[in-house]
Write an enzyme that holds these catalytic residues in place. Structure first.
Site, short mmCIF file in Angstrom:
data_model
loop_
_atom_site.label_atom_id
_atom_site.label_comp_id
_atom_site.label_asym_id
_atom_site.label_seq_id
_atom_site.Cartn_x
_atom_site.Cartn_y
_atom_site.Cartn_z
N HIS A 22 30.68 36.43 38.66
CA HIS A 22 30.80 36.60 40.42
C HIS A 22 30.35 38.54 39.98
O HIS A 22 29.55 39.15 41.05
CB HIS A 22 32.48 36.94 40.64
CG HIS A 22 32.45 37.60 41.80
ND1 HIS A 22 33.24 36.72 43.27
CD2 HIS A 22 32.79 38.61 41.57
CE1 HIS A 22 33.30 37.75 43.61
NE2 HIS A 22 33.35 39.23 43.34
N GLU A 23 31.16 38.85 39.55
CA GLU A 23 30.73 39.90 38.95
C GLU A 23 28.76 40.38 38.31
O GLU A 23 28.62 41.07 38.59
CB GLU A 23 31.21 41.12 37.39
CG GLU A 23 33.06 40.95 37.53
CD GLU A 23 33.53 41.20 39.16
OE1 GLU A 23 32.55 41.94 39.62
OE2 GLU A 23 34.03 41.19 39.56
N HIS A 26 27.17 41.02 41.70
CA HIS A 26 27.23 41.97 41.71
C HIS A 26 26.09 42.83 41.53
O HIS A 26 25.10 43.67 42.00
CB HIS A 26 28.96 43.13 41.66
CG HIS A 26 29.78 42.16 42.99
ND1 HIS A 26 29.89 42.71 44.29
CD2 HIS A 26 30.89 41.63 42.46
CE1 HIS A 26 30.29 41.89 44.73
NE2 HIS A 26 31.56 41.05 43.96
#
Length: 455
Positions: A22-23, A26
């Protein structure tokens, strides 16, 4: 490894994988959009390990493995030097900010498909969807013991797990389902399962059980494990005998024996008990059941004096597997199907058709499920990782402030009004978001307590 330690360990592993991807979503898009990333952290709290990359980003593994974050250069959080101002997140166009924020949930959705692909390629061991016993709705709808479920509605059911997943939403919606089966005789037929006859209120976790289908693998084989001394069967039946018929009526599983014995006892007299024995494949013995009292309940029942020999679940007899190429469209279809079902379940919860207690899972429930899946093998663990990744991606897209979806909502408002949302409005939104998330977490913990600790 104990269940408690195993649950904690596999939950940490699962969260580590999901949060990192997920990170990374980003981080990767932020770097492509020219934003300087100050820190990429897996976990919160005190750093256990850190390293600074050539790009100036500090990579950290922190002590509390329950999340993570990507810290970007932003004038709203700290002073930015003049030569780096063009690398600040807040200076980027609204479209780039939307891309950066949306990249985290999208990474989870892509990971979900990738995990399904890996699961299909490895192959998930399971049981064939063969009906062992029917009653209630299933029996009145024409299903019979020995039927193999080939498809429920438009969804093929090569394994029992697939059949369960196909039946569950239809049962929750009380929608009649067309079921394609292969009969014990080898022919194919279509039945209509009258799920509209399910009661208005029932425990959703028992939805499939209430239909009246017991799969073959859950039924104990009719193999004798022990013959009680001084019983009608003593001296005639022996350990290892497989009972095939009682008084001319076939026996498919151990569960068939007790009703037939009660029927025989009520009729009175002796009857032929047919068994398969190691040195005699067809043996018929004349026996009469004896009226026996249950010392715990005080009730009388007819008994032959035999006990089941089953001590462990049967070996799995099916594998859900695709080749590497065929697994690509299969994984995309599965991801799309599970996304649809997730939104449908959210809709059922909001409409009151299912209990929120059985919809929102807390960390204890998730940890136990992850641990149980890991014990079943790599493919099962990959499947639950895929489902958790999908849930994480969808959850983060909800338009709740402090979640990625909340930031996307701010940017969409900015596109419409032509200027950023005021800091005052954003601050108010943060409080609302915190309250909503706190309420959701409270509900999840409450459900954990009710479902795991109170029962």
């Amino acid at each position: 490894m104990s269940e408690f330690i195993g649950s904690i360990w596999w939950l940490i592993v699962a969260l580590g994988v999901l949060v990192t991807f997920h990170e990374f979503g980003h981080y990767w898009v932020a770097r492509r959009c020219g934003v300087k990333v100050l820190r990429f952290s897996v976990g919160f709290g005190k750093p256990l390990w850190s390293r600074r990359g050539k790009d100036g980003t500090e990579y950290v593994i922190a002590a509390i493995p329950l999340g993570g974050y990507v810290k970007m250069l932003d004038e709203r959080e700290s002073a930015v030097t003049a030569n780096e101002v063009d690398q600040a997140f807040n200076r980027k166009s609204v479209f780039k900010r939307i891309a950066i924020v949306a990249a985290g949930p999208i990474a989870n959705l892509l990971l979900c498909v990738a995990l399904f692909w890996a699961m299909f390629v490895i192959g998930r061991p399971d049981y064939l969807p063969v009906v062992g016993h029917v009653e209630g709705i299933a029996a009145s709808s024409g299903l019979r013991a020995g039927d193999t479920l080939l498809a429920v509605g438009e969804r093929d059911t090569p394994t029992w797990s697939e059949a369960q997943l196909a039946l569950l939403p239809l049962a929750l919606d009380r929608t009649d389902a067309r079921v394609r089966v292969r009969t014990a005789g080898g022919g194919e037929s279509t039945r209509t399962l009258h799920l509209s006859q399910l009661p208005d209120s029932f425990d959703e976790r028992r939805a499939v059980d209430l239909i009246g289908i017991t799969p073959r693998h859950l039924l104990a084989p009719a193999v004798i494990g022990r013959v009680l001394p001084d019983s009608p069967a003593f001296g005639q039946l022996i350990e290892g005998d497989r009972v095939t018929a009682i008084d001319g009526e076939p026996v498919h599983s151990w569960d068939d024996i007790a009703p037939l014995v009660q029927k025989l006892g009520a009729r009175g007299g002796e009857a032929m008990i047919e068994v398969e024995r190691k040195d005699d494949p067809r043996l018929a013995l004349l026996l009469a059941p004896r009226l026996t009292r249950n010392t715990q309940t005080g009730q009388d029942y007819w008994a032959l004096g035999i006990a089941s020999g089953r001590t462990a679940p049967p070996a799995k007899d099916a594998v859900l597997r695709y080749g590497p190429i065929d697994a690509i469209p299969a994984s995309v279809r599965e991801g799309a199907h599970q996304t649809q079902e997730l939104f449908a379940m959210i809709g059922r919860a909001f409409s009151g058709r299912v209990s929120v207690q059985n919809t929102v899972a807390g960390p204890i429930t998730i940890a136990r499920a992850v641990n149980a899946s890991a014990q079943h093998g790599a493919a099962w663990f990959l499947q639950i990782l895929a489902l958790l990744s999908l849930s994480l991606g969808i959850l983060n897209l909800l338009p709740i402030p402090i979640l990625d979806g909340g930031h996307l909502l701010y940017y969409l408002i900015e596109l419409v009004k032509g200027s950023p949302v005021s800091e005052r409005a954003m601050a108010a939104g943060q409080y609302v978001g915190l309250a909503l998330i706190a309420g959701l977490m409270g509900l999840a913990f409450y459900n954990d307590i009710m479902n795991n600790l109170v029962r």
